[in-house]
Write a protein that holds these residues in place. Structure first.
Motif, PDB file in Angstrom:
ATOM      1  N   TYR A  92       0.827  -1.216   0.000  1.00  0.00           N
ATOM      2  CA  TYR A  92       0.000   0.000   0.000  1.00  0.00           C
ATOM      3  C   TYR A  92       0.862   1.267   0.000  1.00  0.00           C
ATOM      4  CZ  TYR A  92      -4.284  -2.664   0.709  1.00  0.00           C
ATOM      5  OH  TYR A  92      -5.339  -3.519   0.546  1.00  0.00           O
ATOM      6  N   LEU A  93       1.985   1.219   0.708  1.00  0.00           N
ATOM      7  CA  LEU A  93       2.848   2.406   0.735  1.00  0.00           C
ATOM      8  C   LEU A  93       3.387   2.701  -0.666  1.00  0.00           C
ATOM      9  CD1 LEU A  93       4.856   1.985   4.093  1.00  0.00           C
ATOM     10  CD2 LEU A  93       2.935   3.528   3.635  1.00  0.00           C
ATOM     11  N   THR A  94       3.700   1.649  -1.405  1.00  0.00           N
ATOM     12  CA  THR A  94       4.230   1.839  -2.757  1.00  0.00           C
ATOM     13  C   THR A  94       3.139   2.302  -3.722  1.00  0.00           C
ATOM     14  OG1 THR A  94       5.831   0.089  -2.367  1.00  0.00           O
ATOM     15  CG2 THR A  94       5.452   0.713  -4.666  1.00  0.00           C
ATOM     16  N   HIS A  95       2.026   1.560  -3.753  1.00  0.00           N
ATOM     17  CA  HIS A  95       1.052   1.765  -4.828  1.00  0.00           C
ATOM     18  C   HIS A  95      -0.050   2.746  -4.496  1.00  0.00           C
ATOM     19  CE1 HIS A  95       3.080  -1.396  -6.984  1.00  0.00           C
ATOM     20  NE2 HIS A  95       2.990  -2.164  -5.921  1.00  0.00           N
ATOM     21  N   TYR A  96      -0.303   2.981  -3.212  1.00  0.00           N
ATOM     22  CA  TYR A  96      -1.401   3.887  -2.834  1.00  0.00           C
ATOM     23  C   TYR A  96      -0.844   5.221  -2.327  1.00  0.00           C
ATOM     24  CZ  TYR A  96      -5.919   5.332  -0.873  1.00  0.00           C
ATOM     25  OH  TYR A  96      -7.079   6.006  -0.592  1.00  0.00           O
ATOM     26  N   VAL A  97       0.172   5.135  -1.452  1.00  0.00           N
ATOM     27  CA  VAL A  97       0.760   6.357  -0.881  1.00  0.00           C
ATOM     28  C   VAL A  97       1.728   7.007  -1.874  1.00  0.00           C
ATOM     29  CG1 VAL A  97       2.201   7.242   1.003  1.00  0.00           C
ATOM     30  CG2 VAL A  97       0.453   5.515   1.474  1.00  0.00           C
ATOM     31  N   GLY A  98       2.413   6.170  -2.650  1.00  0.00           N
ATOM     32  CA  GLY A  98       3.375   6.704  -3.614  1.00  0.00           C
ATOM     33  C   GLY A  98       4.802   6.747  -3.114  1.00  0.00           C
ATOM     34  N   ARG A  99       5.152   5.849  -2.216  1.00  0.00           N
ATOM     35  CA  ARG A  99       6.517   5.817  -1.707  1.00  0.00           C
ATOM     36  C   ARG A  99       7.426   5.048  -2.653  1.00  0.00           C
ATOM     37  NH1 ARG A  99       6.360   8.297   3.018  1.00  0.00           N
ATOM     38  NH2 ARG A  99       8.612   8.216   2.816  1.00  0.00           N
ATOM     39  N   PRO A 100       8.720   5.247  -2.602  1.00  0.00           N
ATOM     40  CA  PRO A 100       9.411   6.197  -1.721  1.00  0.00           C
ATOM     41  C   PRO A 100       9.191   7.642  -2.163  1.00  0.00           C
ATOM     42  CG  PRO A 100      10.982   5.176  -3.218  1.00  0.00           C
ATOM     43  CD  PRO A 100       9.681   4.474  -3.428  1.00  0.00           C
ATOM     44  N   SER A 101       9.195   8.547  -1.201  1.00  0.00           N
ATOM     45  CA  SER A 101       9.141   9.969  -1.544  1.00  0.00           C
ATOM     46  C   SER A 101      10.552  10.405  -1.941  1.00  0.00           C
ATOM     47  CB  SER A 101       8.637  10.784  -0.357  1.00  0.00           C
ATOM     48  OG  SER A 101       9.591  10.776   0.692  1.00  0.00           O
ATOM     49  N   PRO A 102      10.651  11.368  -2.880  1.00  0.00           N
ATOM     50  CA  PRO A 102      11.989  11.771  -3.333  1.00  0.00           C
ATOM     51  C   PRO A 102      12.797  12.481  -2.242  1.00  0.00           C
ATOM     52  CG  PRO A 102      10.239  12.672  -4.760  1.00  0.00           C
ATOM     53  CD  PRO A 102       9.581  12.099  -3.553  1.00  0.00           C
ATOM     54  N   LEU A 103      14.100  12.343  -2.347  1.00  0.00           N
ATOM     55  CA  LEU A 103      14.998  13.227  -1.599  1.00  0.00           C
ATOM     56  C   LEU A 103      15.520  14.216  -2.633  1.00  0.00           C
ATOM     57  CD1 LEU A 103      16.420  13.783   1.163  1.00  0.00           C
ATOM     58  CD2 LEU A 103      18.346  12.473   0.271  1.00  0.00           C
ATOM     59  N   TYR A 104      15.269  15.478  -2.413  1.00  0.00           N
ATOM     60  CA  TYR A 104      15.483  16.486  -3.455  1.00  0.00           C
ATOM     61  C   TYR A 104      16.557  17.470  -3.017  1.00  0.00           C
ATOM     62  CZ  TYR A 104      14.452  20.978  -5.748  1.00  0.00           C
ATOM     63  OH  TYR A 104      14.546  22.180  -6.378  1.00  0.00           O
ATOM     64  N   PHE A 105      17.537  17.711  -3.908  1.00  0.00           N
ATOM     65  CA  PHE A 105      18.581  18.699  -3.626  1.00  0.00           C
ATOM     66  C   PHE A 105      18.013  20.092  -3.901  1.00  0.00           C
ATOM     67  CE2 PHE A 105      22.338  21.138  -5.426  1.00  0.00           C
ATOM     68  CZ  PHE A 105      22.728  21.599  -4.180  1.00  0.00           C
ATOM     69  N   ALA A 106      17.836  20.887  -2.857  1.00  0.00           N
ATOM     70  CA  ALA A 106      17.242  22.226  -2.984  1.00  0.00           C
ATOM     71  C   ALA A 106      18.354  23.216  -3.336  1.00  0.00           C
ATOM     72  CB  ALA A 106      16.539  22.615  -1.695  1.00  0.00           C
ATOM     73  N   GLU A 107      18.596  23.312  -4.655  1.00  0.00           N
ATOM     74  CA  GLU A 107      19.761  24.044  -5.140  1.00  0.00           C
ATOM     75  C   GLU A 107      19.689  25.535  -4.820  1.00  0.00           C
ATOM     76  OE1 GLU A 107      20.311  23.205  -9.255  1.00  0.00           O
ATOM     77  OE2 GLU A 107      22.211  24.314  -9.376  1.00  0.00           O
ATOM     78  N   ARG A 108      18.507  26.109  -5.028  1.00  0.00           N
ATOM     79  CA  ARG A 108      18.416  27.564  -4.836  1.00  0.00           C
ATOM     80  C   ARG A 108      18.374  27.946  -3.356  1.00  0.00           C
ATOM     81  NH1 ARG A 108      14.376  30.727  -7.948  1.00  0.00           N
ATOM     82  NH2 ARG A 108      15.910  32.379  -7.655  1.00  0.00           N
ATOM     83  N   LEU A 109      17.772  27.106  -2.527  1.00  0.00           N
ATOM     84  CA  LEU A 109      17.853  27.375  -1.079  1.00  0.00           C
ATOM     85  C   LEU A 109      19.306  27.262  -0.619  1.00  0.00           C
ATOM     86  CD1 LEU A 109      14.782  25.566   0.600  1.00  0.00           C
ATOM     87  CD2 LEU A 109      15.282  28.020   0.619  1.00  0.00           C
ATOM     88  N   THR A 110      20.008  26.267  -1.161  1.00  0.00           N
ATOM     89  CA  THR A 110      21.420  26.090  -0.824  1.00  0.00           C
ATOM     90  C   THR A 110      22.218  27.335  -1.205  1.00  0.00           C
ATOM     91  OG1 THR A 110      21.258  23.694  -1.113  1.00  0.00           O
ATOM     92  CG2 THR A 110      23.465  24.647  -1.240  1.00  0.00           C
ATOM     93  N   GLN A 111      22.003  27.823  -2.455  1.00  0.00           N
ATOM     94  CA  GLN A 111      22.688  29.048  -2.895  1.00  0.00           C
ATOM     95  C   GLN A 111      22.346  30.221  -1.985  1.00  0.00           C
ATOM     96  OE1 GLN A 111      21.383  29.558  -6.937  1.00  0.00           O
ATOM     97  NE2 GLN A 111      22.772  27.985  -7.728  1.00  0.00           N
ATOM     98  N   HIS A 112      21.056  30.310  -1.630  1.00  0.00           N
ATOM     99  CA  HIS A 112      20.579  31.419  -0.815  1.00  0.00           C
ATOM    100  C   HIS A 112      21.314  31.486   0.520  1.00  0.00           C
ATOM    101  CE1 HIS A 112      17.673  34.278   0.892  1.00  0.00           C
ATOM    102  NE2 HIS A 112      17.708  33.532   1.977  1.00  0.00           N
ATOM    103  N   PHE A 113      21.499  30.325   1.135  1.00  0.00           N
ATOM    104  CA  PHE A 113      22.144  30.329   2.452  1.00  0.00           C
ATOM    105  C   PHE A 113      23.667  30.248   2.335  1.00  0.00           C
ATOM    106  CE2 PHE A 113      17.817  28.934   3.614  1.00  0.00           C
ATOM    107  CZ  PHE A 113      17.521  29.939   4.515  1.00  0.00           C
ATOM    108  N   GLY A 114      24.155  29.838   1.178  1.00  0.00           N
ATOM    109  CA  GLY A 114      25.575  29.932   0.870  1.00  0.00           C
ATOM    110  C   GLY A 114      26.478  29.000   1.665  1.00  0.00           C
ATOM    111  N   GLY A 115      25.985  27.839   2.019  1.00  0.00           N
ATOM    112  CA  GLY A 115      26.824  26.902   2.769  1.00  0.00           C
ATOM    113  C   GLY A 115      26.511  25.473   2.399  1.00  0.00           C
ATOM    114  N   ALA A 116      26.257  24.673   3.424  1.00  0.00           N
ATOM    115  CA  ALA A 116      26.021  23.240   3.244  1.00  0.00           C
ATOM    116  C   ALA A 116      24.880  22.995   2.255  1.00  0.00           C
ATOM    117  CB  ALA A 116      25.687  22.611   4.592  1.00  0.00           C
ATOM    118  N   LYS A 117      24.953  21.841   1.600  1.00  0.00           N
ATOM    119  CA  LYS A 117      23.895  21.447   0.669  1.00  0.00           C
ATOM    120  C   LYS A 117      22.629  21.107   1.448  1.00  0.00           C
ATOM    121  CE  LYS A 117      25.429  18.982  -3.196  1.00  0.00           C
ATOM    122  NZ  LYS A 117      26.189  17.865  -3.832  1.00  0.00           N
TER     123      LYS A 117
END
Lengths: 277, 404
Positions: free
Chosen positions: B57-82
């Motif tokens: 059910y987690l795979t087919h109904y909930v849609g897991r796994p959820s992505p892990l997303y690199f937030a490039e612009r937030l990273t640039q904004h804070f200017g440090g760790a990814k």
């Protein structure tokens, strides 16, 4: 020492073949002075024991009447110390009517378990019911109450199965409080035919008197319960009288005490009527 | 207290205790059903067919796994760790809440329960519960504070659409705490057929452990994903904390990784220098409420105080007992974030990443500047984006109007 006040009262009642009428009121409802007046009037109105509610912000086992009573009491700035103060003033004028504190664990925990037990004993309290402290968690509380000579009174319910019963009665003293309905206070009604076997089962397991409450609002229902149990407890109906008196601008004490008197009369006459019938 | 590495998976103990916290503080009527629930949960935990069904059910109904997303612009904004975002808002129903609901509804059905009740604050848990009840054909009653019903109207409509009855609660401050009281009163009254589907990692044992286990899928996935993407573990894992289910879910699989900081962010409402906040650890002390011992916002008498937060999902005076334990043990850190800071992070994330976060999740994002400053420039920070913010747009609009 103090637990004997409960034992003495039930022994007297047994000798007279009467059930006890236990009146529940919330300490400090609607204010400390009126609350003390009500307490002082309850024995003459026929209350054999008194349950004194300790107000809590989140009374999870209470229906609307006692929730509102707790809110009125907290609005009047009732504290654990002022609750014990009310009890002590009552006790100064009445050495025989047992008082049972009933409430929730968090305020007691904050007072400190040992300090709570000692202060309660000093105020002339005889027993304590903590609704949200089941046997699994009550070791420290039971130790503190034992040390101060106070009775820990436990609740048994329709869901208390045979597996749990020994733990529920294990450290109970004074009497057992049977919650006659699965539910909150003051909503569902107790049915005497269902209560009778439960009372017998609890008596056999504990050897203690059994008081029944949570589902008794009328003199008629109180009388039915008094025929099958050692005590009938009424709370929600009494605190509703406080609410009604406040709303109608009536004398709160008189209204509560006259309601208590009617309930007490029904309880005390219940077994006599039964014999005559 | 000294905690040995790898000790964290050993909690709670057999009494439902996380150190001094947790336990089973409920009225006698609820003890047999709570103990039965504990036994039933232990049984399904060890049952591979249950786990396989849940995974399906987690795979087919909930849609897991959820992505892990690199937030490039937030990273640039804070200017440090990814900065990486664990995208729980992409789950069916829009938040992490469904993970736990799916687990518990399958358990409820195995126990033969025929009626489901739940409490909800923001409405996310209510929606997730209504959803699984619709999916499996069980009647559902959701208790929701009357104040929350007002400020989360879209979610009330969604619950109704899904066939659930939403009962507004007017006692107390008419928010999450009062909804939980009312749900417990319902449970005690209908104990034979009713299953109480608690949405947060609090309440009497086994709820804190069970909700954590069902939510730990977040952290298990995230740990694998970051190892896959970066070949290393993050420096910090950050989540907002009300009751703390999304936080414990992402934290737990990292607790035995000594180098990984775990950081919870509590709601500071109007500010920690006021009495209008919802920060149980930073502004409370231990006590007993709703079945467990934990940090609570309360007065000197032990009366529970009302919590205050712009985010209905964090507007609770307590916190899950495992968080109290992790705090005392020094394993997790708990920061705070005001309403204003959360709103700023809400806007920033929308503008820079095209993601409208839930106001709850915005609390975690709001501490990014501080955490970036504490982490090496080439470090990695993982934030649990626990829910989407569509439900909050009316409230944010109203708040902006007020502050103009």
């Amino acid at each position: 020492m103090t637990a004997t006040r409960i034992e003495a009262r039930f022994a007297t009642l047994k000798a007279e073949n009467r059930a006890a009428f236990i009146a529940y009121v919330m300490a400090g409802d609607p204010d400390a002075a009126t609350s003390l007046d009500i307490l002082r009037g309850l024995p003459a109105a026929g209350a054999d024991l008194i349950e004194l509610g300790m107000p809590f912000s989140d009374p999870m086992a209470e229906g609307p009447p006692i929730q509102r009573a707790a809110q009125r009491s907290l609005l009047a700035k009732t504290t654990l110390n002022s609750t014990l103060g009310i009890a002590k003033q009552f006790r100064d004028g009445d050495q025989t009517t047992p008082i049972i504190l009933m409430g929730y664990y968090n305020p007691v925990l904050h007072h400190g378990l040992e300090a709570f037990a000692a202060d309660a004993a000093d105020a002339g309290i005889d027993g304590v019911i903590i609704v949200d402290c089941p046997p699994e968690e009550a070791g420290p509380l039971a130790d503190a109450l034992d040390a101060a000579g106070l009775a820990l009174i436990r609740l048994a319910t329709p869901t208390t199965d045979d597996k749990r019963l020994p733990a529920v009665v294990a450290r109970t003293r004074g009497f057992i409080y049977y919650v006659s309905v699965a539910g909150v206070t003051g909503v569902k009604e107790a049915v005497a035919a269902d209560v009778a076997p439960a009372v017998a089962r609890l008596k056999a397991a504990s050897g203690l008197p059994v008081a029944v409450g949570f589902g008794i609002r009328t003199p008629q229902r109180a009388a039915e319960i008094a025929r099958v149990a050692d005590a009938a407890v009424v709370g929600s109906a009494l605190v509703d009288e406080i609410a009604a008196a406040l709303e109608g601008n009536e004398n709160v004490t008189n209204r509560v005490l006259s309601s208590a008197a009617a309930l007490a009369k029904a309880v005390h006459a219940a077994r006599v009527e039964n014999l005559e019938a | 207290m000294t905690i040995k590495p790898n000790a964290y998976s050993a909690y709670p103990d057999t009494h439902g205790r996380f150190g001094d916290y947790g336990g089973l503080f409920v009225a006698e009527t609820l003890m047999p059903p709570v103990l039965a629930l504990g036994d039933a949960y232990e049984a399904v935990k060890a049952d591979p067919t249950f786990q396989a069904e849940l995974d399906g059910y987690l795979t087919h109904y909930v849609g897991r796994p959820s992505p892990l997303y690199f937030a490039e612009r937030l990273t640039q904004h804070f200017g440090g760790a990814k900065i990486y975002l664990k995208r729980e808002e992409l789950n069916h129903t829009g938040s992490h809440k469904i993970n736990n609901c799916m687990g518990q509804i399958l358990l409820a059905m195995r126990m033969g329960k025929t009626r489901i009740i739940a409490e909800t604050g923001a409405g996310q848990h209510g929606v997730a519960t209504a959803t699984v009840c619709a999916r499996f054909g069980l009647p559902c009653v959701v208790y929701m504070g009357a104040v929350d019903v007002e400020r989360q109207r879209p979610n009330v409509f969604r619950m109704n659409l899904l066939g659930a009855e939403v009962r507004p609660v007017t006692s107390g401050a008419a928010t999450l705490k009062d909804a939980m009281n009312e749900a417990m009163r319902d449970w005690v009254t209908n104990v034979a057929d009713t299953y109480y589907l608690i949405g947060t990692a609090a309440g009497p044992h086994p709820y804190p452990a069970m909700v954590r286990d069902f939510q730990s899928v977040i952290g298990r996935e995230a740990r694998e994903q970051i190892l896959d993407m970066e070949g290393r573990l993050p420096d910090a894992v950050v989540a907002c904390v009300g009751g703390g289910s999304n936080a414990i879910g992402i934290f737990h699989p990292f607790l035995n990784d000594e180098g990984v900081r775990v950081i919870g962010v509590e709601a500071a409402g109007d500010g920690m220098d006021t009495d209008r906040h919802a920060a149980a650890i930073n502004g409370g002390r231990p006590g007993v409420l709703h079945g467990n011992k934990t940090y609570l916002i309360q007065d000197v008498e032990g009366q529970i105080l009302e919590a205050h937060s712009i985010s209905a999902g964090l507007d609770y005076p307590g916190i899950g007992p495992e968080h109290s334990f992790l705090h005392d043990a020094g394993r997790a850190e708990y920061m705070t974030c005001t309403d204003a800071e959360a709103l700023a992070a809400f806007k920033l994330t929308a503008e820079l990443e095209g993601i409208i976060p839930a106001l709850e999740s915005a609390h975690a994002l709001a501490r990014m500047a501080d955490i970036v400053a504490q982490v090496p420039k080439d470090g990695i920070i993982m934030v649990n984006l626990s829910g989407r913010g569509d439900k909050d747009v009316n409230q944010v609009a109203a708040f902006q109007e007020r502050s103009i």
